[in-house]
Design a protein around this motif. Structure first.
Motif, PDB file in Angstrom:
ATOM      1  N   LEU A 125       0.825  -1.207   0.000  1.00 13.19           N
ATOM      2  CA  LEU A 125       0.000   0.000   0.000  1.00 13.19           C
ATOM      3  C   LEU A 125       0.860   1.259   0.000  1.00 13.19           C
ATOM      4  O   LEU A 125       0.534   2.237  -0.692  1.00 13.19           O
ATOM      5  N   ASP A 126       1.948   1.252   0.762  1.00 13.20           N
ATOM      6  CA  ASP A 126       2.871   2.390   0.744  1.00 13.20           C
ATOM      7  C   ASP A 126       3.409   2.622  -0.666  1.00 13.20           C
ATOM      8  O   ASP A 126       3.470   3.750  -1.146  1.00 13.20           O
ATOM      9  N   TYR A 127       3.801   1.525  -1.317  1.00 19.04           N
ATOM     10  CA  TYR A 127       4.331   1.627  -2.668  1.00 19.04           C
ATOM     11  C   TYR A 127       3.252   2.126  -3.636  1.00 19.04           C
ATOM     12  O   TYR A 127       3.524   2.943  -4.521  1.00 19.04           O
ATOM     13  N   SER A 128       2.023   1.667  -3.440  1.00 19.76           N
ATOM     14  CA  SER A 128       0.940   2.104  -4.326  1.00 19.76           C
ATOM     15  C   SER A 128       0.707   3.611  -4.193  1.00 19.76           C
ATOM     16  O   SER A 128       0.357   4.269  -5.173  1.00 19.76           O
ATOM     17  N   CYS A 129       0.905   4.153  -3.004  1.00 16.36           N
ATOM     18  CA  CYS A 129       0.760   5.609  -2.820  1.00 16.36           C
ATOM     19  C   CYS A 129       1.778   6.357  -3.673  1.00 16.36           C
ATOM     20  O   CYS A 129       1.467   7.415  -4.238  1.00 16.36           O
ATOM     21  N   THR A 130       2.967   5.818  -3.782  1.00 19.34           N
ATOM     22  CA  THR A 130       3.986   6.411  -4.645  1.00 19.34           C
ATOM     23  C   THR A 130       3.546   6.343  -6.103  1.00 19.34           C
ATOM     24  O   THR A 130       3.684   7.313  -6.848  1.00 19.34           O
ATOM     25  N   ALA A 167      -2.596  -1.126  -8.813  1.00 22.23           N
ATOM     26  CA  ALA A 167      -2.837  -2.328  -8.010  1.00 22.23           C
ATOM     27  C   ALA A 167      -1.913  -3.452  -8.444  1.00 22.23           C
ATOM     28  O   ALA A 167      -1.252  -4.100  -7.604  1.00 22.23           O
ATOM     29  N   MET A 168      -1.830  -3.699  -9.742  1.00 16.56           N
ATOM     30  CA  MET A 168      -0.990  -4.777 -10.263  1.00 16.56           C
ATOM     31  C   MET A 168       0.488  -4.527  -9.966  1.00 16.56           C
ATOM     32  O   MET A 168       1.199  -5.426  -9.541  1.00 16.56           O
ATOM     33  N   GLU A 169       0.945  -3.305 -10.199  1.00 19.27           N
ATOM     34  CA  GLU A 169       2.350  -2.960  -9.969  1.00 19.27           C
ATOM     35  C   GLU A 169       2.723  -3.054  -8.486  1.00 19.27           C
ATOM     36  O   GLU A 169       3.880  -3.268  -8.152  1.00 19.27           O
ATOM     37  N   SER A 170       1.741  -2.884  -7.623  1.00 17.93           N
ATOM     38  CA  SER A 170       1.975  -2.941  -6.174  1.00 17.93           C
ATOM     39  C   SER A 170       1.922  -4.363  -5.627  1.00 17.93           C
ATOM     40  O   SER A 170       2.166  -4.575  -4.452  1.00 17.93           O
ATOM     41  N   GLY A 171       1.558  -5.307  -6.465  1.00 15.14           N
ATOM     42  CA  GLY A 171       1.546  -6.690  -6.027  1.00 15.14           C
ATOM     43  C   GLY A 171       0.169  -7.240  -5.696  1.00 15.14           C
ATOM     44  O   GLY A 171       0.052  -8.345  -5.175  1.00 15.14           O
ATOM     45  N   TYR A 210      -7.487  -4.829  -3.604  1.00 13.98           N
ATOM     46  CA  TYR A 210      -6.616  -3.678  -3.406  1.00 13.98           C
ATOM     47  C   TYR A 210      -7.414  -2.477  -2.879  1.00 13.98           C
ATOM     48  O   TYR A 210      -7.022  -1.839  -1.898  1.00 13.98           O
ATOM     49  N   ALA A 211      -8.540  -2.198  -3.519  1.00 19.51           N
ATOM     50  CA  ALA A 211      -9.355  -1.046  -3.118  1.00 19.51           C
ATOM     51  C   ALA A 211      -9.878  -1.212  -1.688  1.00 19.51           C
ATOM     52  O   ALA A 211      -9.902  -0.246  -0.918  1.00 19.51           O
ATOM     53  N   ARG A 212     -10.286  -2.433  -1.322  1.00 18.41           N
ATOM     54  CA  ARG A 212     -10.770  -2.676   0.046  1.00 18.41           C
ATOM     55  C   ARG A 212      -9.647  -2.482   1.063  1.00 18.41           C
ATOM     56  O   ARG A 212      -9.847  -1.862   2.116  1.00 18.41           O
ATOM     57  N   GLN A 213      -8.465  -3.026   0.767  1.00 21.57           N
ATOM     58  CA  GLN A 213      -7.334  -2.864   1.681  1.00 21.57           C
ATOM     59  C   GLN A 213      -6.928  -1.398   1.797  1.00 21.57           C
ATOM     60  O   GLN A 213      -6.626  -0.909   2.881  1.00 21.57           O
ATOM     61  N   PHE A 214      -6.925  -0.700   0.673  1.00 21.36           N
ATOM     62  CA  PHE A 214      -6.564   0.713   0.660  1.00 21.36           C
ATOM     63  C   PHE A 214      -7.539   1.517   1.497  1.00 21.36           C
ATOM     64  O   PHE A 214      -7.135   2.320   2.345  1.00 21.36           O
ATOM     65  N   LYS A 215      -8.825   1.278   1.276  1.00 18.26           N
ATOM     66  CA  LYS A 215      -9.852   2.025   2.016  1.00 18.26           C
ATOM     67  C   LYS A 215      -9.781   1.712   3.504  1.00 18.26           C
ATOM     68  O   LYS A 215      -9.969   2.586   4.348  1.00 18.26           O
ATOM     69  N   SER A 216      -9.491   0.481   3.848  1.00 23.59           N
ATOM     70  CA  SER A 216      -9.367   0.078   5.246  1.00 23.59           C
ATOM     71  C   SER A 216      -8.216   0.816   5.932  1.00 23.59           C
ATOM     72  O   SER A 216      -8.323   1.210   7.090  1.00 23.59           O
ATOM     73  N   SER A 217      -7.130   1.034   5.209  1.00 23.27           N
ATOM     74  CA  SER A 217      -5.961   1.695   5.795  1.00 23.27           C
ATOM     75  C   SER A 217      -6.025   3.214   5.738  1.00 23.27           C
ATOM     76  O   SER A 217      -5.601   3.894   6.656  1.00 23.27           O
ATOM     77  N   PHE A 218      -6.525   3.746   4.628  1.00 19.95           N
ATOM     78  CA  PHE A 218      -6.505   5.195   4.415  1.00 19.95           C
ATOM     79  C   PHE A 218      -7.858   5.873   4.568  1.00 19.95           C
ATOM     80  O   PHE A 218      -7.956   7.088   4.463  1.00 19.95           O
ATOM     81  N   HIS A 219      -8.922   5.100   4.728  1.00 18.79           N
ATOM     82  CA  HIS A 219     -10.274   5.641   4.884  1.00 18.79           C
ATOM     83  C   HIS A 219     -10.750   6.429   3.673  1.00 18.79           C
ATOM     84  O   HIS A 219     -11.518   7.379   3.796  1.00 18.79           O
ATOM     85  N   THR A 271     -10.840   5.780  -1.038  1.00 21.51           N
ATOM     86  CA  THR A 271     -10.464   4.923  -2.155  1.00 21.51           C
ATOM     87  C   THR A 271      -9.159   5.420  -2.772  1.00 21.51           C
ATOM     88  O   THR A 271      -8.757   6.574  -2.538  1.00 21.51           O
ATOM     89  N   PRO A 272      -8.483   4.600  -3.572  1.00 23.26           N
ATOM     90  CA  PRO A 272      -7.268   5.074  -4.250  1.00 23.26           C
ATOM     91  C   PRO A 272      -7.518   6.308  -5.117  1.00 23.26           C
ATOM     92  O   PRO A 272      -6.685   7.221  -5.149  1.00 23.26           O
ATOM     93  N   SER A 273      -8.662   6.361  -5.793  1.00 24.02           N
ATOM     94  CA  SER A 273      -8.985   7.535  -6.623  1.00 24.02           C
ATOM     95  C   SER A 273      -9.149   8.785  -5.768  1.00 24.02           C
ATOM     96  O   SER A 273      -8.656   9.862  -6.126  1.00 24.02           O
ATOM     97  N   GLU A 274      -9.825   8.643  -4.642  1.00 16.05           N
ATOM     98  CA  GLU A 274      -9.998   9.784  -3.730  1.00 16.05           C
ATOM     99  C   GLU A 274      -8.653  10.218  -3.155  1.00 16.05           C
ATOM    100  O   GLU A 274      -8.390  11.416  -3.033  1.00 16.05           O
ATOM    101  N   TYR A 275      -7.814   9.250  -2.826  1.00 16.62           N
ATOM    102  CA  TYR A 275      -6.482   9.561  -2.301  1.00 16.62           C
ATOM    103  C   TYR A 275      -5.685  10.338  -3.334  1.00 16.62           C
ATOM    104  O   TYR A 275      -5.069  11.355  -3.023  1.00 16.62           O
ATOM    105  N   ARG A 276      -5.699   9.869  -4.579  1.00 21.26           N
ATOM    106  CA  ARG A 276      -4.958  10.539  -5.652  1.00 21.26           C
ATOM    107  C   ARG A 276      -5.454  11.972  -5.800  1.00 21.26           C
ATOM    108  O   ARG A 276      -4.668  12.904  -5.913  1.00 21.26           O
ATOM    109  N   GLU A 277      -6.737  12.143  -5.760  1.00 14.81           N
ATOM    110  CA  GLU A 277      -7.315  13.475  -5.931  1.00 14.81           C
ATOM    111  C   GLU A 277      -6.991  14.379  -4.744  1.00 14.81           C
ATOM    112  O   GLU A 277      -6.726  15.562  -4.912  1.00 14.81           O
TER     113      GLU A 277
END
Length: 123
Positions: free
Chosen positions: A52-57, A70-74, A81-90, A92-98
């Motif tokens: 997840l840290d790597y996906s943030c990068t 998601a694929m590049e992060s393993g 991936y989206a469920r794990q991301f949301k669980s950790s960051f509260h 979605t990956p799209s919302e985080y990016r934005e």
């Protein structure tokens, strides 16, 4: 030995647990027990956090789709991936990016009101 366990987990986080245990010259059960006792987390939880840290990068690159990140992060499954991301960051990956990179994500009406975590809490 503890440093070796941590390094093996960090270096080979895409490899199966039994292969990491073999490289540490431990059984799978011993590897789990020693790692958990010393790092207060399971190797798999540790690996997920690192992915997840790597996906943030990777999310910094607007040219990469969320499924590619998601694929590049393993993560083999974008939904997982989206469920794990949301669980950790509260969020979605799209919302985080934005939220983190608004100039790269494009316009959005709700950006100002987004309440999204900034980092993963590591125990």
């Amino acid at each position: 030995m503890l440093l070796r366990l941590l390094l093996l987990t960090l270096i080979s986080y895409l490899q199966p647990l039994n292969l990491r245990a073999d490289r540490a010259y431990l059984s799978k059960r011993q590897f789990l027990r020693v790692f958990s006792r010393n790092y207060h987390t399971t190797p798999m939880d540790f690996v997920i956090r690192k992915r997840l840290d790597y996906s943030c990068t990777l999310l910094r690159n607007p040219g990469l789709s969320i499924s590619r990140v998601a694929m590049e992060s393993g993560f083999r499954d974008q939904n997982y991936y989206a469920r794990q991301f949301k669980s950790s960051f509260h969020c979605t990956p799209s919302e985080y990016r934005e939220k983190q990179y608004p100039e790269k994500a494009g316009p959005s009406e709700w950006r100002a009101g987004l309440a999204c975590g900034n980092s993963i809490q590591i125990m």
